[in-house]
Design a protein around this motif. Sequence first.
Motif, PDB file in Angstrom:
ATOM      1  N   TYR A 103     -13.470   5.556   8.297  1.00  0.00           N
ATOM      2  CA  TYR A 103     -12.079   5.187   8.049  1.00  0.00           C
ATOM      3  C   TYR A 103     -11.859   3.703   8.309  1.00  0.00           C
ATOM      4  O   TYR A 103     -12.625   3.059   9.049  1.00  0.00           O
ATOM      5  N   VAL A 135      -4.804   9.031   2.683  1.00  0.00           N
ATOM      6  CA  VAL A 135      -4.070   7.847   3.127  1.00  0.00           C
ATOM      7  C   VAL A 135      -2.893   8.314   3.976  1.00  0.00           C
ATOM      8  O   VAL A 135      -2.128   9.188   3.566  1.00  0.00           O
ATOM      9  N   ILE A 164      -6.864   4.628   5.917  1.00  0.00           N
ATOM     10  CA  ILE A 164      -7.535   5.241   4.767  1.00  0.00           C
ATOM     11  C   ILE A 164      -8.806   5.880   5.293  1.00  0.00           C
ATOM     12  O   ILE A 164      -9.671   5.196   5.854  1.00  0.00           O
ATOM     13  N   CYS A 179       0.823  -1.200   0.000  1.00  0.00           N
ATOM     14  CA  CYS A 179       0.000   0.000   0.000  1.00  0.00           C
ATOM     15  C   CYS A 179       0.861   1.256   0.000  1.00  0.00           C
ATOM     16  O   CYS A 179       0.588   2.218  -0.706  1.00  0.00           O
TER      17      CYS A 179
END
Length: 284
Positions: free
Chosen positions: A71, A34, A64, A7
């Motif tokens: 979230y 992010v 995120i 990620c």
Amino acid sequence: MKFRNLCALSAALLSISFAAPAMAQDEEAKPITVSGSVGLVSEYRFRGVSQSDRNLAIQGGLTIAHESGFYVGTWGSNLAGWGTFGGANMELDLIAGYKKTVGNATIDVGATWYMYPKGFDNTDFIEPYIKVSGTTGPVTLTAGVAYAPQQEALGAWYATGADAAAGVYTNPGDKNDNLYLWGDAAAGVPNTGLTLKGHIGYSKGNKGLGPFATSVAPTGEYWDWLIGADYAIAGTPLTVGVAYVDTDITKEKAAYLQPSFSRGQDGTGSIAGAAVVFSLTAAF
């Protein structure tokens, strides 16, 4: 760990690929943000108790968040000794919640699923929470409550540490709940990168040892506290920290937990005694 690295790499590649148009949009509110961090700590303390056998731990997380307030996130750390929960020496938390600002206060409601990869399902547990925070000048105050409903991971499968050492369950399948109350305070020192911080927490749960001789509230009821400072290094994403951590769990209170509740699990060296914990964190 691989998921977080992928990620982070994806986010970095996207920021490079779209650097030019993104610069024009930086000042605009983004619907999705992010954020994350990776760090090294001298030991991993969870509610005052060492989960890394008083050894170094590498930790990292990713969140995120949507502009609506919802979230999702994940956080992980390596484990050792008491904190392994029968898994692959790793804790992986999955987090989801909703955050909203009302007046001068921010309300955060969510849940954390504590997972121990390659361990048995009865060592995992879920814990809903609610936090309320507010800021006055450089000072931020937070109060929170986390309540984990009855689950096997929180039960007393072993009455004593001796039973656990012998591998004899005294009450297999037992379920219990756990309550954690806490308060945090942080104060930034103006015109510096220094932030002073404090924490106090209260645990109330099942007195005993759950599957694989662990427990979220080792002595059933105890207090933990922390006082420390963080320093953000200007021009870098790095923050260094130091904190004094302690609990009111005495050797006498923890005697029935031995040898599980000790460094090296040999019956000596408390993992809930006072310690100075150092950290180095990089945010992104």
